[in-house]
Design a protein around this motif. Sequence first.
Motif, PDB file in Angstrom:
ATOM      1  N   GLY A 101      31.042   5.911  -3.598  1.00 28.95           N
ATOM      2  CA  GLY A 101      30.718   6.868  -4.647  1.00 28.95           C
ATOM      3  C   GLY A 101      30.360   6.203  -5.962  1.00 28.95           C
ATOM      4  O   GLY A 101      29.585   6.736  -6.746  1.00 28.95           O
ATOM      5  N   ARG A 102      30.886   5.029  -6.236  1.00 24.76           N
ATOM      6  CA  ARG A 102      30.625   4.307  -7.477  1.00 24.76           C
ATOM      7  C   ARG A 102      29.513   3.279  -7.340  1.00 24.76           C
ATOM      8  O   ARG A 102      29.215   2.564  -8.280  1.00 24.76           O
ATOM      9  CB  ARG A 102      31.898   3.585  -7.940  1.00 24.76           C
ATOM     10  CG  ARG A 102      33.058   4.503  -8.138  1.00 24.76           C
ATOM     11  CD  ARG A 102      32.794   5.499  -9.230  1.00 24.76           C
ATOM     12  NE  ARG A 102      33.716   5.247 -10.322  1.00 24.76           N
ATOM     13  CZ  ARG A 102      33.459   5.530 -11.568  1.00 24.76           C
ATOM     14  NH1 ARG A 102      32.318   6.069 -11.887  1.00 24.76           N
ATOM     15  NH2 ARG A 102      34.332   5.294 -12.503  1.00 24.76           N
ATOM     16  N   LEU A 103      28.903   3.197  -6.179  1.00 29.07           N
ATOM     17  CA  LEU A 103      27.919   2.146  -5.916  1.00 29.07           C
ATOM     18  C   LEU A 103      26.677   2.262  -6.790  1.00 29.07           C
ATOM     19  O   LEU A 103      26.131   1.254  -7.229  1.00 29.07           O
ATOM     20  CB  LEU A 103      27.525   2.171  -4.435  1.00 29.07           C
ATOM     21  CG  LEU A 103      26.842   0.944  -3.883  1.00 29.07           C
ATOM     22  CD1 LEU A 103      27.738  -0.275  -4.020  1.00 29.07           C
ATOM     23  CD2 LEU A 103      26.486   1.154  -2.434  1.00 29.07           C
ATOM     24  N   GLY A 104      26.233   3.451  -7.081  1.00 23.76           N
ATOM     25  CA  GLY A 104      25.015   3.648  -7.857  1.00 23.76           C
ATOM     26  C   GLY A 104      25.117   3.160  -9.286  1.00 23.76           C
ATOM     27  O   GLY A 104      24.106   2.830  -9.910  1.00 23.76           O
ATOM     28  N   SER A 105      26.321   3.097  -9.824  1.00 20.64           N
ATOM     29  CA  SER A 105      26.490   2.672 -11.213  1.00 20.64           C
ATOM     30  C   SER A 105      26.610   1.153 -11.361  1.00 20.64           C
ATOM     31  O   SER A 105      26.719   0.661 -12.478  1.00 20.64           O
ATOM     32  CB  SER A 105      27.726   3.346 -11.810  1.00 20.64           C
ATOM     33  OG  SER A 105      28.892   2.908 -11.136  1.00 20.64           O
ATOM     34  N   LEU A 106      26.569   0.429 -10.251  1.00 21.59           N
ATOM     35  CA  LEU A 106      26.707  -1.027 -10.306  1.00 21.59           C
ATOM     36  C   LEU A 106      25.356  -1.703 -10.470  1.00 21.59           C
ATOM     37  O   LEU A 106      24.312  -1.129 -10.155  1.00 21.59           O
ATOM     38  CB  LEU A 106      27.372  -1.540  -9.019  1.00 21.59           C
ATOM     39  CG  LEU A 106      28.777  -1.022  -8.711  1.00 21.59           C
ATOM     40  CD1 LEU A 106      29.222  -1.524  -7.350  1.00 21.59           C
ATOM     41  CD2 LEU A 106      29.750  -1.434  -9.787  1.00 21.59           C
ATOM     42  N   SER A 107      25.395  -2.943 -10.957  1.00 23.84           N
ATOM     43  CA  SER A 107      24.162  -3.730 -11.042  1.00 23.84           C
ATOM     44  C   SER A 107      23.692  -4.083  -9.639  1.00 23.84           C
ATOM     45  O   SER A 107      24.432  -3.942  -8.667  1.00 23.84           O
ATOM     46  CB  SER A 107      24.404  -5.006 -11.855  1.00 23.84           C
ATOM     47  OG  SER A 107      25.271  -5.867 -11.141  1.00 23.84           O
ATOM     48  N   LEU A 108      22.465  -4.572  -9.539  1.00 27.19           N
ATOM     49  CA  LEU A 108      21.886  -4.883  -8.227  1.00 27.19           C
ATOM     50  C   LEU A 108      22.693  -5.943  -7.485  1.00 27.19           C
ATOM     51  O   LEU A 108      22.945  -5.812  -6.282  1.00 27.19           O
ATOM     52  CB  LEU A 108      20.429  -5.340  -8.405  1.00 27.19           C
ATOM     53  CG  LEU A 108      19.487  -5.087  -7.240  1.00 27.19           C
ATOM     54  CD1 LEU A 108      19.485  -3.612  -6.872  1.00 27.19           C
ATOM     55  CD2 LEU A 108      18.090  -5.552  -7.580  1.00 27.19           C
ATOM     56  N   SER A 109      23.101  -6.992  -8.183  1.00 20.09           N
ATOM     57  CA  SER A 109      23.878  -8.049  -7.519  1.00 20.09           C
ATOM     58  C   SER A 109      25.264  -7.538  -7.116  1.00 20.09           C
ATOM     59  O   SER A 109      25.787  -7.909  -6.065  1.00 20.09           O
ATOM     60  CB  SER A 109      24.003  -9.265  -8.429  1.00 20.09           C
ATOM     61  OG  SER A 109      24.682  -8.934  -9.619  1.00 20.09           O
TER      62      SER A 109
END
Length: 141
Positions: A27-35
Amino acid sequence: MTNAMIFLHVLGSLALGFYILLPFVLGRLGSLSLSAQEGTVSAVRTLNRFGQYGLILQFLTGGYLISKGNYSMPWIVVVIVLFLAAGALSGIIGKPLRLAVEGIRAKNEVTDHIGKVRTLSSVLAIIIVVIVYFMVFNTVI
């Protein structure tokens, strides 16, 4: 021998806890940077493999424990069907995870793959909770 199987069965159930937490991690994956996304999806992919080993351990030790206990046939059928569904979903999740890692490395859009994993992991978490219910209360609806 039964105590050793119970120990292994409980150990396998700890591995399945990953599947209950997986929808929240994704659920929090979209708010992370690409790396960070690449690292998270790679870790989830590895943990999915361990979860699958946990499912196999659960299935084998559970089969032994069922053979030593007095369980109703409907309960056994329901539990086996739920475990097969959990195993199938954990296997199906593997491909979108692999495609997501490849897409992130190629800097492509991976929201479709992550969406599939998020949906499948939510269903899988529900199945694991239902399995736990049947294990604790030993009833068939």
